[in-house]
Each structure stands twice: as structure tokens, then as C-alpha cells.
Design a protein around this motif. Structure first.
Motif, PDB file in Angstrom:
ATOM      1  N   LEU A 250       0.824  -1.202   0.000  1.00  0.00           N
ATOM      2  CA  LEU A 250       0.000   0.000   0.000  1.00  0.00           C
ATOM      3  C   LEU A 250       0.862   1.258   0.000  1.00  0.00           C
ATOM      4  CD1 LEU A 250      -2.844  -1.057   2.429  1.00  0.00           C
ATOM      5  CD2 LEU A 250      -3.029  -0.628  -0.026  1.00  0.00           C
ATOM      6  N   THR A 251       1.980   1.214   0.692  1.00  0.00           N
ATOM      7  CA  THR A 251       2.907   2.350   0.687  1.00  0.00           C
ATOM      8  C   THR A 251       3.509   2.548  -0.698  1.00  0.00           C
ATOM      9  OG1 THR A 251       3.428   1.944   3.007  1.00  0.00           O
ATOM     10  CG2 THR A 251       4.984   3.293   1.767  1.00  0.00           C
ATOM     11  N   ILE A 252       3.892   1.465  -1.345  1.00  0.00           N
ATOM     12  CA  ILE A 252       4.466   1.549  -2.689  1.00  0.00           C
ATOM     13  C   ILE A 252       3.438   2.096  -3.679  1.00  0.00           C
ATOM     14  CG2 ILE A 252       5.243   0.115  -4.620  1.00  0.00           C
ATOM     15  CD1 ILE A 252       6.861  -1.485  -2.608  1.00  0.00           C
ATOM     16  N   LEU A 253       2.179   1.702  -3.510  1.00  0.00           N
ATOM     17  CA  LEU A 253       1.143   2.172  -4.424  1.00  0.00           C
ATOM     18  C   LEU A 253       0.873   3.674  -4.291  1.00  0.00           C
ATOM     19  CD1 LEU A 253      -1.417  -0.774  -4.325  1.00  0.00           C
ATOM     20  CD2 LEU A 253      -0.092   0.021  -6.297  1.00  0.00           C
ATOM     21  N   GLN A 254       1.368   4.299  -3.248  1.00  0.00           N
ATOM     22  CA  GLN A 254       1.183   5.736  -3.079  1.00  0.00           C
ATOM     23  C   GLN A 254       2.230   6.550  -3.837  1.00  0.00           C
ATOM     24  OE1 GLN A 254       1.038   6.464   1.103  1.00  0.00           O
ATOM     25  NE2 GLN A 254      -0.895   5.373   1.359  1.00  0.00           N
ATOM     26  N   ILE A 255       3.244   5.894  -4.343  1.00  0.00           N
ATOM     27  CA  ILE A 255       4.282   6.579  -5.118  1.00  0.00           C
ATOM     28  C   ILE A 255       3.744   6.841  -6.514  1.00  0.00           C
ATOM     29  CG2 ILE A 255       6.622   6.390  -6.037  1.00  0.00           C
ATOM     30  CD1 ILE A 255       7.220   4.459  -3.703  1.00  0.00           C
ATOM     31  N   GLU A 256       3.901   8.073  -6.989  1.00  0.00           N
ATOM     32  CA  GLU A 256       3.325   8.466  -8.287  1.00  0.00           C
ATOM     33  C   GLU A 256       3.847   7.633  -9.451  1.00  0.00           C
ATOM     34  OE1 GLU A 256       3.233  12.584  -9.356  1.00  0.00           O
ATOM     35  OE2 GLU A 256       2.890  13.159  -7.276  1.00  0.00           O
ATOM     36  N   GLY A 257       5.119   7.361  -9.489  1.00  0.00           N
ATOM     37  CA  GLY A 257       5.700   6.614 -10.601  1.00  0.00           C
ATOM     38  C   GLY A 257       5.172   5.198 -10.689  1.00  0.00           C
ATOM     39  N   VAL A 258       4.840   4.611  -9.573  1.00  0.00           N
ATOM     40  CA  VAL A 258       4.327   3.232  -9.566  1.00  0.00           C
ATOM     41  C   VAL A 258       2.928   3.185 -10.156  1.00  0.00           C
ATOM     42  CG1 VAL A 258       3.652   1.304  -8.074  1.00  0.00           C
ATOM     43  CG2 VAL A 258       5.761   2.544  -7.620  1.00  0.00           C
ATOM     44  N   THR A 259       2.103   4.127  -9.790  1.00  0.00           N
ATOM     45  CA  THR A 259       0.732   4.115 -10.317  1.00  0.00           C
ATOM     46  C   THR A 259       0.674   4.462 -11.803  1.00  0.00           C
ATOM     47  OG1 THR A 259       0.404   6.384  -9.529  1.00  0.00           O
ATOM     48  CG2 THR A 259      -0.329   4.600  -8.097  1.00  0.00           C
ATOM     49  N   ALA A 260       1.689   5.146 -12.298  1.00  0.00           N
ATOM     50  CA  ALA A 260       1.714   5.502 -13.719  1.00  0.00           C
ATOM     51  C   ALA A 260       2.189   4.341 -14.590  1.00  0.00           C
ATOM     52  CB  ALA A 260       2.619   6.714 -13.934  1.00  0.00           C
ATOM     53  N   ASP A 261       3.022   3.471 -14.034  1.00  0.00           N
ATOM     54  CA  ASP A 261       3.558   2.329 -14.790  1.00  0.00           C
ATOM     55  C   ASP A 261       2.598   1.139 -14.654  1.00  0.00           C
ATOM     56  OD1 ASP A 261       5.072   0.467 -16.098  1.00  0.00           O
ATOM     57  OD2 ASP A 261       6.670   0.385 -14.589  1.00  0.00           O
ATOM     58  N   PRO A 262       2.046   0.670 -15.778  1.00  0.00           N
ATOM     59  CA  PRO A 262       1.065  -0.424 -15.680  1.00  0.00           C
ATOM     60  C   PRO A 262       1.644  -1.737 -15.156  1.00  0.00           C
ATOM     61  CG  PRO A 262       1.431   0.195 -17.985  1.00  0.00           C
ATOM     62  CD  PRO A 262       2.210   1.148 -17.139  1.00  0.00           C
ATOM     63  N   VAL A 263       2.900  -2.023 -15.462  1.00  0.00           N
ATOM     64  CA  VAL A 263       3.507  -3.277 -14.991  1.00  0.00           C
ATOM     65  C   VAL A 263       3.691  -3.233 -13.480  1.00  0.00           C
ATOM     66  CG1 VAL A 263       5.550  -4.744 -15.119  1.00  0.00           C
ATOM     67  CG2 VAL A 263       4.634  -3.714 -17.200  1.00  0.00           C
TER      68      VAL A 263
ATOM     69  N   ARG B 104       2.172  -1.280 -11.317  1.00  0.00           N
ATOM     70  CA  ARG B 104       0.867  -1.192 -10.672  1.00  0.00           C
ATOM     71  C   ARG B 104       0.189  -2.559 -10.630  1.00  0.00           C
ATOM     72  NH1 ARG B 104      -1.680   2.513 -13.830  1.00  0.00           N
ATOM     73  NH2 ARG B 104      -2.492   0.839 -15.121  1.00  0.00           N
ATOM     74  N   THR B 105       0.267  -3.290 -11.738  1.00  0.00           N
ATOM     75  CA  THR B 105      -0.368  -4.607 -11.802  1.00  0.00           C
ATOM     76  C   THR B 105       0.280  -5.582 -10.831  1.00  0.00           C
ATOM     77  OG1 THR B 105      -0.940  -4.237 -14.113  1.00  0.00           O
ATOM     78  CG2 THR B 105      -0.988  -6.512 -13.331  1.00  0.00           C
ATOM     79  N   THR B 106       1.606  -5.624 -10.816  1.00  0.00           N
ATOM     80  CA  THR B 106       2.276  -6.553  -9.894  1.00  0.00           C
ATOM     81  C   THR B 106       2.024  -6.156  -8.442  1.00  0.00           C
ATOM     82  OG1 THR B 106       4.364  -5.347 -10.109  1.00  0.00           O
ATOM     83  CG2 THR B 106       4.052  -7.291 -11.514  1.00  0.00           C
ATOM     84  N   ALA B 107       1.970  -4.865  -8.157  1.00  0.00           N
ATOM     85  CA  ALA B 107       1.676  -4.423  -6.791  1.00  0.00           C
ATOM     86  C   ALA B 107       0.252  -4.813  -6.396  1.00  0.00           C
ATOM     87  CB  ALA B 107       1.881  -2.915  -6.660  1.00  0.00           C
ATOM     88  N   LEU B 108      -0.690  -4.646  -7.306  1.00  0.00           N
ATOM     89  CA  LEU B 108      -2.071  -5.027  -7.000  1.00  0.00           C
ATOM     90  C   LEU B 108      -2.222  -6.540  -6.858  1.00  0.00           C
ATOM     91  CD1 LEU B 108      -4.049  -2.517  -9.246  1.00  0.00           C
ATOM     92  CD2 LEU B 108      -3.858  -2.516  -6.747  1.00  0.00           C
ATOM     93  N   LEU B 109      -1.496  -7.290  -7.672  1.00  0.00           N
ATOM     94  CA  LEU B 109      -1.504  -8.748  -7.519  1.00  0.00           C
ATOM     95  C   LEU B 109      -0.895  -9.161  -6.182  1.00  0.00           C
ATOM     96  CD1 LEU B 109      -0.539  -9.917 -11.115  1.00  0.00           C
ATOM     97  CD2 LEU B 109      -2.695 -10.341  -9.934  1.00  0.00           C
ATOM     98  N   ALA B 110       0.192  -8.507  -5.790  1.00  0.00           N
ATOM     99  CA  ALA B 110       0.804  -8.794  -4.485  1.00  0.00           C
ATOM    100  C   ALA B 110      -0.171  -8.472  -3.356  1.00  0.00           C
ATOM    101  CB  ALA B 110       2.098  -8.000  -4.322  1.00  0.00           C
ATOM    102  N   LEU B 111      -0.850  -7.350  -3.477  1.00  0.00           N
ATOM    103  CA  LEU B 111      -1.818  -6.970  -2.448  1.00  0.00           C
ATOM    104  C   LEU B 111      -2.976  -7.964  -2.387  1.00  0.00           C
ATOM    105  CD1 LEU B 111      -2.644  -4.889  -0.320  1.00  0.00           C
ATOM    106  CD2 LEU B 111      -3.820  -3.642  -2.130  1.00  0.00           C
ATOM    107  N   THR B 112      -3.461  -8.389  -3.534  1.00  0.00           N
ATOM    108  CA  THR B 112      -4.557  -9.363  -3.575  1.00  0.00           C
ATOM    109  C   THR B 112      -4.139 -10.685  -2.945  1.00  0.00           C
ATOM    110  OG1 THR B 112      -5.396  -8.336  -5.589  1.00  0.00           O
ATOM    111  CG2 THR B 112      -6.159 -10.566  -5.100  1.00  0.00           C
ATOM    112  N   CYS B 113      -2.971 -11.180  -3.321  1.00  0.00           N
ATOM    113  CA  CYS B 113      -2.478 -12.441  -2.752  1.00  0.00           C
ATOM    114  C   CYS B 113      -2.253 -12.316  -1.246  1.00  0.00           C
ATOM    115  CB  CYS B 113      -1.180 -12.869  -3.442  1.00  0.00           C
ATOM    116  SG  CYS B 113      -1.398 -13.359  -5.157  1.00  0.00           S
TER     117      CYS B 113
END
Length: 130
Positions: free
Chosen positions: A45-58, A60-69
Motif C-alpha cells: 500500500l505504501t508503494i502504491l502511493q508513489i506516483e511513478g508506480v501508479t503511472a507504470d502499468p507493470v 501497478r499490476t504486480t503491486a495489486l496482484l501482491a496486495l490481492t495475494c
């Protein structure tokens, strides 16, 4: 409970002791995995707050998959921690012993079910490291 142990033969007392230790170790392991999952969820969740992470689809997707798992691992862990202490009864132990002895050739069995929190946590860590 001690008076019931007197009526049991030594093998049954030993089985009961081993079964109760097994349940206790499982619950302790799931509690530890839940702590790790909670820490990993806060890190994601902390990583997802970084602007560059949310702009990059790869990313963002891996972070959301990690969060879901991670959340699925937490869910299984919480359910098991709540339900498994009631499994100390001898009739439950006998049912599980029969189930564990069955030859399973398919992908789903009792061992897989017990490992689900760690499996989902492992995938969460893989996605987090990617």
C-alpha cells in the motif's frame, strides 16, 4: 480433561498429545504468516502511493496482484486460526488421520488446504519482488 486421559490407553494418549501439538504448531505458523502478510500489505500500500508506480502499468499490476495475494493469505490464515483450535477433539483427529492417509493423485487434498495461507503468501512475495 485429565480424568478422561486415565481411561485412554497409552497409544491413544500419545496420539492425542501429538495431535494437539500438531494443531498448536499449525495455528502458530498461521499467526506468524498473518503478521508477515500484514506487514507486506502495508508495504504494498505504501508503494502504491508513489506516483511513478501508479503511472507504470507493470508495476501497478504486480503491486495489486501482491496486495490481492496478501489479503487472500490473511483471509485464509484468519479463518484457520479461528476454526482449527476446535479440531483438538479426538473424533476430528480420527477423521483427519483417515483423510491424510488416503492416496491422493489429484491436485487438491488436505495438505494443500492446510498450506493455502503459505501458498498465497509466497505468491504475494513473488509479485512484490517483481
Amino acid at each position: 480433561m485429565k480424568s478422561m486421559d486415565v481411561d485412554l490407553d497409552p497409544k491413544m494418549r500419545q496420539f492425542r498429545k501429538i495431535w494437539e501439538q500438531f494443531i498448536k504448531r499449525l495455528v502458530k505458523g498461521w499467526e506468524t504468516m498473518n503478521v508477515i502478510s500484514a506487514l507486506l500489505a502495508s508495504a504494498v500500500l505504501t508503494i502504491l502511493q508513489i506516483e511513478g508506480v501508479t503511472a507504470d502499468p507493470v508495476l501497478r499490476t504486480t503491486a495489486l496482484l501482491a496486495l490481492t495475494c496478501t489479503l487472500i493469505s490473511l483471509l485464509y490464515g484468519c479463518i484457520y486460526i479461528i476454526c482449527f483450535p476446535s479440531m483438538k477433539a479426538m473424533n476430528k483427529a480420527a477423521e483427519w488421520a483417515k483423510e491424510f492417509r488416503k492416496p491422493n493423485t489429484n491436485l487438491w487434498n488436505s495438505w494443500v488446504m492446510l498450506a493455502l495461507p503459505s501458498i498465497w503468501l509466497s505468491w504475494a512475495i513473488v509479485f512484490f519482488l517483481v
